[in-house]
Design an enzyme around this catalytic site. Sequence first.
Site, PDB file in Angstrom:
ATOM      1  N   GLU A  88      15.389 -94.111  23.881  1.00  0.00           N
ATOM      2  CA  GLU A  88      16.660 -94.228  23.171  1.00  0.00           C
ATOM      3  C   GLU A  88      17.417 -92.894  23.270  1.00  0.00           C
ATOM      4  O   GLU A  88      16.825 -91.840  23.013  1.00  0.00           O
ATOM      5  CB  GLU A  88      16.446 -94.570  21.696  1.00  0.00           C
ATOM      6  CG  GLU A  88      17.736 -94.898  20.981  1.00  0.00           C
ATOM      7  CD  GLU A  88      17.534 -95.321  19.529  1.00  0.00           C
ATOM      8  OE1 GLU A  88      18.543 -95.559  18.843  1.00  0.00           O
ATOM      9  OE2 GLU A  88      16.377 -95.425  19.088  1.00  0.00           O
ATOM     10  N   GLU A 136      10.544 -95.787  10.454  1.00  0.00           N
ATOM     11  CA  GLU A 136      10.278 -96.385  11.762  1.00  0.00           C
ATOM     12  C   GLU A 136       9.638 -97.766  11.620  1.00  0.00           C
ATOM     13  O   GLU A 136       9.923 -98.661  12.426  1.00  0.00           O
ATOM     14  CB  GLU A 136       9.385 -95.460  12.600  1.00  0.00           C
ATOM     15  CG  GLU A 136       9.916 -94.042  12.766  1.00  0.00           C
ATOM     16  CD  GLU A 136      11.361 -93.967  13.240  1.00  0.00           C
ATOM     17  OE1 GLU A 136      11.822 -94.888  13.945  1.00  0.00           O
ATOM     18  OE2 GLU A 136      12.044 -92.976  12.913  1.00  0.00           O
TER      19      GLU A 136
END
Length: 819
Positions: free
Chosen positions: A104, A276
């Site tokens: 990412e 997360e």
Amino acid sequence: MHTTELSFDLRDDETLVSSKIHFYKNPKYQAGDNSLFLDGIDLELISLVIDGERVDYELSDKGVQLRHLKGEFVLEIVNRIHPENNTSLNGLYQSSGNYCSQCEAHGFRQITYYLDRPDVLSVFTTHIKAEAGRYPVLLSNGNLSSASPGQATWHDPTPKPCYLFALVAGDFAVLEDHYTTLSGREVALKIYVEKHNIGKTQFAMDSLKRSFAWDESRFNLEYDLDIYMIVAVDDFNMGAMENKGLNIFNSTFVLADPKTATDKDFINVEAVIGHEYFHNWTGNRVTCQDWFQLSLKEGLTVFRDQEFTSDLHSRSIKRIEDVNALRTFQFAEDAGPMRHPVRPESYIEMNNFYTLTVYEKGAEVIRMIHSFLGEVGFQKGMKLYFDRHDGDAITIDDFVSSMSDANEFDFSKFMTWYSQPGTPTINIKTDYDEKNECFYVEVEQDNEFDYFLPLNYALLDDQGSTLKEGVLTIQQQKQTFVFDQIKSMPIPSWLRGFSAPIHLLSDLTFEQQIFLVGHDSDAYVVWDSAQQIWLSLILTPNTARELLFFNAIEKLVQTRQDKSLVSEILTLPSERFLHQKVVVIDVFDIHQKREEMASKVLGRFKSLLLETYHSLNHAKVYQLTPEAVGERSLKNTCLYYLSKDKGSNPDLARTQFEQANCMTDQIAAFSALVASDNSYKKQAISNFYQTFEQDVQVMDKFFAVQSTSPLATVADIKQLMEHELFSFNTPNRLRSVIGGFTQNYINFHNQSGYEFFTDIILKLNQSNPQIGARLVSVYNHWGRFTPVLKQLQKQQLERIIQSDDLSNDIFEIVQAALK
């Protein structure tokens, strides 16, 4: 893409990547020339075939162009990469000899040629081959299909974009556990770390299990795979990455025990582990249609991790800490050259938009939606959101529509929060009609847009009892609210809980602010009122007002039971925050004024600070309860002031440093010793190093304390960079030394400091431009400094912009600053 099959052959001097991708044309887009561009950077193409046949293609440094394609085909590509030389820490790279990935936002294009965009979802199968003796652990997303020495195959049944792909290969120790979900699914939990760190993983595992349980109880969301893995590495540009089923973490946010981690470290580990994990639903199963929608997953997930921490610890202190960070850093971002809406409209380098605006302000926007709907209404909206969009790549509008439709609430005016940059200013003026017992409140927005926001309030009587409380809905340029049956002039408490991310101006008097510090039941308002008073006394000294406030402080320290809140109230606004409150930033004048205020606090309260310190400085078994955290916080705030007593010796800090049974107390004492000239300073540095030299995370603290010391010069920083444990290619170490020095205002802000720093930025431009871009933003507010510093910073920006081969990351920041 139906499916993506990847094969990795990991070798010492190269890695071969083979991909087999089943493409089909989206029926929505039948027009066009049947061409396809696949992103690819720093790749060596070996072969490319479609349906087993060679085809024509056009190769560039950005990727490969394919033309005249059929509606459905299988593309096979083999390419070569060099993770062993990859210092950017994007794509596939090595950390301490182990392989790991970061995809990412655009890292996957550094692994193989692909449609590297978040709305292209595919089912991934990953084959990994490596030398068995050196890389016994071979991991990727999903569930393990097969494994033998030196080989493993993973299959992820959930379609995902390539930015969520992950690969890890190395020699790790593992902590194993399990979790049984609400529906009875047995999930294997595994945390992989370097072998010498295995003893510091239990808290992370416990945090992971708490995250599973909290998401089930608060949001009714279960995990969907058979295994959940976390891998901790020292070399990582960010905090962590939510790759589906295989989270890769900066080791700072995994490893913790009382001897090496502070209270804040523990809570940060728990929060990031939770963040997360929560992405599994808000980011992975429902993802972004494009990167302009980044706050769709990040703002929402930050809100969720803030709520997670608030539910498990002290909600009021968590709120104060989050607001303090927002106002210090994000408000400055809003006022700077890189300001942008929560939903950005354009970018040159996407990595530059992983910002506080997208994350933290984005979370505040979600919090306002929660405030309007309440917990029940918000959960109704979340349920509809997942019912509609599970498995999709969508937009922020889709999220807000779910909230709106589930509650029949019109959020159309609210969307300004996503489209407009900057921090709104709200001005409140009040009047009391004694004859008719009416209290009038006029609220005016000092900007060109009408923001729609909740303004939490309470009206207090002169004893601090609540007369009325609630939420004012603000949605016009100017609004008047009338409160009747108010028998005497009330003291208003505005923006309780920081209900909206705004600048608030009000006609509260100095005496009313002091009253709120002593009587308000809302912890945020108590803290904020104290902060506003500190600001005024530091920037515009007033002996009479100072006496009034100090009297209130003395009473508060003696009577308030919440030690964490007392500590927050006693803590002066940071120099960085003070910079925002002046028209021209004179770093030396502000530093001196803040130090003078600290001296005044010490002069007035020395005996009380000593008494408080000794009452809290007793040996206890380490606990992370709000009470224990509060006691340590207040004790160390007292130590901060007491260590500024130039007439005393460092025995207080020295004794605490030598006898501390936890890192929270030891680092506080170490910081106090390093911040001043004293006979024990060199010995303390030596002792700290000898005790913790094998611990990477504690050594980051070791370097940071020295680089931020007001005594540290450019020469001292250069000496730190010569230290045997300094590594230029490790982001955490670089942040602790170089990032720390940029916050050392009186020694950084000079010609030698700037020239040294710019040399670092130009070096990072070649090795890790993403970290360079984050650091160079220190120059963003150059135009607000005193003339000499302003000119010096401008010269450095011009030096950077004129350098050869400037990366997009750094160019975008510097160009915006110069504009």
